[in-house]
Design an enzyme around this catalytic site. Structure first.
Site, PDB file in Angstrom:
ATOM      1  N   HIS A   1     -32.003 -40.628 -12.214  1.00  0.00           N
ATOM      2  CA  HIS A   1     -32.101 -39.649 -13.257  1.00  0.00           C
ATOM      3  C   HIS A   1     -31.668 -40.448 -14.594  1.00  0.00           C
ATOM      4  O   HIS A   1     -30.309 -40.845 -14.454  1.00  0.00           O
ATOM      5  CB  HIS A   1     -31.299 -38.270 -13.132  1.00  0.00           C
ATOM      6  CG  HIS A   1     -31.984 -37.599 -11.978  1.00  0.00           C
ATOM      7  ND1 HIS A   1     -31.174 -36.258 -11.669  1.00  0.00           N
ATOM      8  CD2 HIS A   1     -32.970 -38.087 -10.918  1.00  0.00           C
ATOM      9  CE1 HIS A   1     -32.165 -35.921 -10.455  1.00  0.00           C
ATOM     10  NE2 HIS A   1     -32.938 -36.845 -10.251  1.00  0.00           N
TER      11      HIS A   1
ATOM     12  N   ASP B   1     -39.310 -38.244 -10.913  1.00  0.00           N
ATOM     13  CA  ASP B   1     -39.294 -38.991 -11.992  1.00  0.00           C
ATOM     14  C   ASP B   1     -40.138 -38.194 -13.384  1.00  0.00           C
ATOM     15  O   ASP B   1     -40.313 -38.975 -14.148  1.00  0.00           O
ATOM     16  CB  ASP B   1     -39.661 -40.618 -11.835  1.00  0.00           C
ATOM     17  CG  ASP B   1     -39.156 -41.097 -10.740  1.00  0.00           C
ATOM     18  OD1 ASP B   1     -37.853 -40.710 -10.571  1.00  0.00           O
ATOM     19  OD2 ASP B   1     -39.952 -41.913 -10.284  1.00  0.00           O
TER      20      ASP B   1
HETATM   21  P1  GDP Z   1     -36.045 -37.862 -13.265  1.00  0.00           P
HETATM   22  O1  GDP Z   1     -35.790 -38.589 -11.899  1.00  0.00           O
HETATM   23  O2  GDP Z   1     -37.001 -36.833 -12.961  1.00  0.00           O
HETATM   24  O3  GDP Z   1     -34.769 -37.548 -13.854  1.00  0.00           O
HETATM   25  O4  GDP Z   1     -36.683 -38.740 -14.200  1.00  0.00           O
HETATM   26  P2  GDP Z   1     -36.398 -40.468 -14.559  1.00  0.00           P
HETATM   27  O5  GDP Z   1     -35.295 -40.612 -15.290  1.00  0.00           O
HETATM   28  O6  GDP Z   1     -36.609 -41.249 -13.107  1.00  0.00           O
HETATM   29  O7  GDP Z   1     -37.635 -41.034 -15.148  1.00  0.00           O
HETATM   30  C1  GDP Z   1     -38.080 -40.257 -16.349  1.00  0.00           C
HETATM   31  C2  GDP Z   1     -38.186 -41.525 -17.433  1.00  0.00           C
HETATM   32  O8  GDP Z   1     -38.979 -41.177 -18.623  1.00  0.00           O
HETATM   33  C3  GDP Z   1     -36.597 -41.911 -17.820  1.00  0.00           C
HETATM   34  O9  GDP Z   1     -36.935 -43.487 -18.222  1.00  0.00           O
HETATM   35  C4  GDP Z   1     -36.603 -41.107 -19.194  1.00  0.00           C
HETATM   36  O10 GDP Z   1     -35.680 -41.814 -19.844  1.00  0.00           O
HETATM   37  C5  GDP Z   1     -37.969 -41.000 -19.532  1.00  0.00           C
HETATM   38  N1  GDP Z   1     -38.175 -39.849 -20.293  1.00  0.00           N
HETATM   39  C6  GDP Z   1     -37.931 -38.599 -20.338  1.00  0.00           C
HETATM   40  N2  GDP Z   1     -38.661 -37.671 -21.062  1.00  0.00           N
HETATM   41  C7  GDP Z   1     -39.295 -38.445 -21.738  1.00  0.00           C
HETATM   42  C8  GDP Z   1     -40.215 -38.317 -22.983  1.00  0.00           C
HETATM   43  O11 GDP Z   1     -40.579 -37.006 -23.345  1.00  0.00           O
HETATM   44  N3  GDP Z   1     -40.906 -39.479 -23.523  1.00  0.00           N
HETATM   45  C9  GDP Z   1     -40.538 -40.765 -23.218  1.00  0.00           C
HETATM   46  N4  GDP Z   1     -41.469 -41.566 -23.655  1.00  0.00           N
HETATM   47  N5  GDP Z   1     -39.936 -40.843 -22.206  1.00  0.00           N
HETATM   48  C10 GDP Z   1     -39.232 -39.791 -21.475  1.00  0.00           C
HETATM   49  P1  IMO Z   2     -35.881 -38.489  -8.440  1.00  0.00           P
HETATM   50  O1  IMO Z   2     -35.019 -37.557  -8.439  1.00  0.00           O
HETATM   51  C1  IMO Z   2     -39.551 -40.504  -7.022  1.00  0.00           C
HETATM   52  C2  IMO Z   2     -39.858 -41.128  -2.739  1.00  0.00           C
HETATM   53  C3  IMO Z   2     -39.855 -42.607  -2.266  1.00  0.00           C
HETATM   54  C4  IMO Z   2     -40.589 -42.452  -0.820  1.00  0.00           C
HETATM   55  C5  IMO Z   2     -40.312 -41.197  -0.363  1.00  0.00           C
HETATM   56  C6  IMO Z   2     -39.355 -41.225   0.544  1.00  0.00           C
HETATM   57  O2  IMO Z   2     -35.577 -39.647  -9.297  1.00  0.00           O
HETATM   58  O3  IMO Z   2     -37.354 -37.911  -9.067  1.00  0.00           O
HETATM   59  P2  IMO Z   2     -36.564 -41.609   0.562  1.00  0.00           P
HETATM   60  O4  IMO Z   2     -35.833 -42.658   0.392  1.00  0.00           O
HETATM   61  O5  IMO Z   2     -36.242 -40.368  -0.175  1.00  0.00           O
HETATM   62  O6  IMO Z   2     -36.740 -41.339   2.218  1.00  0.00           O
HETATM   63  O7  IMO Z   2     -38.193 -41.903   0.416  1.00  0.00           O
HETATM   64  O8  IMO Z   2     -40.008 -40.481  -1.605  1.00  0.00           O
HETATM   65  N1  IMO Z   2     -38.852 -40.517  -3.767  1.00  0.00           N
HETATM   66  C7  IMO Z   2     -38.772 -40.453  -5.060  1.00  0.00           C
HETATM   67  N2  IMO Z   2     -39.769 -40.862  -5.891  1.00  0.00           N
HETATM   68  N3  IMO Z   2     -38.410 -40.284  -7.750  1.00  0.00           N
HETATM   69  C8  IMO Z   2     -37.413 -39.844  -6.541  1.00  0.00           C
HETATM   70  O9  IMO Z   2     -36.267 -38.983  -7.063  1.00  0.00           O
HETATM   71  C9  IMO Z   2     -37.658 -39.953  -5.222  1.00  0.00           C
HETATM   72  N4  IMO Z   2     -36.973 -39.645  -4.250  1.00  0.00           N
HETATM   73  C10 IMO Z   2     -37.817 -39.905  -3.199  1.00  0.00           C
HETATM   74  O10 IMO Z   2     -40.331 -43.397  -3.192  1.00  0.00           O
HETATM   75  O11 IMO Z   2     -42.098 -42.421  -1.394  1.00  0.00           O
HETATM   76 MG    MG Z   3     -36.113 -40.446 -11.007  1.00  0.00          MG
END
Ligand code: GDP
Ligand code: IMO
Ligand code: MG
Length: 454
Positions: A56, A28
């Site tokens: 994402h 994330d």
């Molecule tokens: P990913 O799994 O790595 O793609 O990340 P996620 O989407 O799960 O979580 C990142 C969160 O942070 C999302 O809600 C994005 O919209 C938000 N985000 C990404 N970059 C920024 C940033 O620079 N500032 C803020 N405030 N939010 C961000």
């Molecule tokens: P993105 O791509 C955050 C974590 C789960 C759990 C462990 C195993 O959005 O960054 P799983 O369901 O994969 O067997 O769970 O891995 N986990 C993540 N945490 N972001 C993710 O993906 C994750 N993908 C798996 O929370 O602790």
């Molecule tokens: Mg994510």
């Protein structure tokens, strides 16, 4: 000798650039945002690992939010091919609900620029399939672990059980959907029978509606997915070595969740690190030109497992609130803490990051002071990297550096020199400590909210 040199194949020198985007912490970090930002410089965006455990987020110029789980984050970039590699585990019903939701949302947003999305999705014929029973086993296993307080906190998307059947050589692949249905059905029933014998006390598995699932594959999913399934190995090699089409590899999950390098057993079941990009797509390491690590200006984690820099206080609560740190996939609150430089450096060693994308710097705007975890001490001894044992990592004492906060809204800043001095110092210190240049700084969730350092 001249006949030897003239027989050299096309597959020695890439004609295209191949860049990878990899999560440098516990997930994330904002991978989706970076992929969306640079997608227009590429023709093909590929997912190579994980499945619907990933979430994402993309926020467009108008502040409209889109989330992807299985689809690569090139979906909102018109013309971009979105490819799902063999290293992914694919839950087909989820894929279609994701496509339908995205198209519906775009339609409601009165901006249906991605109406051709389904034609821009390619899936490897070697991608393993996640069935409902894999998800049932995921939930069952977590329940068993919970009894001893050792649950992983998985997303319950069937990720671990599907990679398990893959490694056990009993899994089904997308290519199997192209054969005659009876052969597919036979393989499916054989797998289900094996799993039932392995989990005799899993009620959901033993009362499983196999016929219902098979019917929906026969009548709905197979007819719809057939045209997307191809030999992506040949497709990508042609793109990279013959046609010169630039490729972007989108990692799911992250370094510290990597099955081999993460905080085992509190990890996912695939390899999000760069090696996983090669095996998850069938592209040679020499084809990859750039590897970008995405890290937040602080750190978060969902699920169980060690988190050395975790803040279990009001600063952690404030970061969670301002940063909106709740899971994209599960909605679970994410634990928050300071940026862990030791973990990021470890990720650099494994992946060879040549640049970093530092996201969410704006989330720290209100803090009086900010910290960096720059070292670990275990039983009084300083460690220079992440220990192999999750128990040891749980026990480390973190060595911090403290910096004054900037107490300024940076969300409108677009140039590094316009950032407050204290924010500049913080970023420079991260770059110096990690030893990798910061190329992007995120100052907001929106597509345009980024400082690009040339
Ligand atoms: P990913 O799994 O790595 O793609 O990340 P996620 O989407 O799960 O979580 C990142 C969160 O942070 C999302 O809600 C994005 O919209 C938000 N985000 C990404 N970059 C920024 C940033 O620079 N500032 C803020 N405030 N939010 C961000
Ligand atoms: P993105 O791509 C955050 C974590 C789960 C759990 C462990 C195993 O959005 O960054 P799983 O369901 O994969 O067997 O769970 O891995 N986990 C993540 N945490 N972001 C993710 O993906 C994750 N993908 C798996 O929370 O602790
Ligand atoms: Mg994510």
């Amino acid at each position: 000798m001249s006949s030897l040199s003239s027989s050299t194949s096309n597959y020695t020198q890439p004609k295209a650039s191949v860049c990878a985007v990899i999560g440098g912490q516990w997930g994330d970090e904002g991978k989706g945002k970076l992929v969306d930002l640079i997608a227009k410089q590429h023709q093909i965006i590929c997912r190579y690992n994980g499945g619907a455990n990933a979430g994402h987020t993309i926020v467009d110029e108008l502040g409209r939010k889109y989330a992807t789980n299985l689809l690569p984050s090139g979906v909102l970039t018109p013309g971009c091919i979105n490819l799902i590699g063999n290293g992914v585990v694919l839950e087909i019903p989820k894929l279609f609900s994701e496509i339908d939701n995205l198209l519906e949302k775009k339609k409601n947003d009165d901006d249906n620029v991605i109406h051709d999305l389904e034609k821009r999705i390619l899936i490897s014929d070697r991608t393993h399939l996640v069935f409902g029973f894999h998800k049932a086993i995921d939930g069952f296993q977590e329940g068993v672990l919970k009894e001893s307080g050792s649950q992983i906190g998985t997303t319950k998307r069937g990720i671990g059980p599907t990679y398990t059947t893959k490694a056990a050589r009993s899994g089904l692949r997308t290519g199997d959907l192209l054969s005659d249905f009876e052969t597919f059905e036979k393989k499916y029933n054989k797998l289900l029978k094996t799993l039932k014998s392995q989990y005799p006390t899993c009620e959901e598995l033993n009362s499983y509606d196999a016929q219902g699932e098979l019917d929906s594959y026969k009548n709905i999913f197979i007819p719809r997915i057939k045209s997307m399934i191809i030999d992506t190995v040949t497709y990508l090699h042609k793109a990279i070595y013959v046609e010169g089409r630039d490729v972007l590899l989108e990692g799911a999950n992250a370094v510290m969740l990597d099955l081999d390098f993460g905080t085992y057993p509190f990890v996912t079941s695939s390899n999000p690190c760069i090696g996983g990009a090669c095996t998850g797509l069938g592209i040679p390491p020499r084809a990859i030109s750039e590897v970008y690590g995405v890290i937040k200006a602080y750190c978060t984690r969902v699920g169980s497992g060690p988190f050395p820099t975790e803040l279990k206080d009001e600063t952690g609560d404030l970061i969670r609130k301002i940063g909106g740190e709740f899971g994209t996939t599960t909605g679970r609150p994410r634990s928050c803490g300071w940026l862990d430089v030791v973990a990021v450096k470890y990720g650099c060693m494994i992946n060879g990051f040549n640049a970093l994308c530092l996201t969410k710097l704006d989330v720290l705007d209100q803090l009086d002071e900010v910290k960096l975890g720059v070292g670990y001490r275990l039983n009084g001894v300083e460690l220079d990297t992440v220990p192999y044992s999750a128990d040891d990592l749980d026990k480390v004492e973190v060595i911090y550096e403290t910096y004054p906060g900037w107490k300024t809204d940076i969300s409108k800043v677009r140039k590094f020199e316009d950032l407050p001095q204290n924010a500049q110092t913080f970023v420079k210190r991260i770059q110096e400590k990690v030893g990798v240049p910061v190329k992007w700084i995120g100052v907001g969730a929106g597509r345009e909210a980024v400082v690009v350092i040339q």
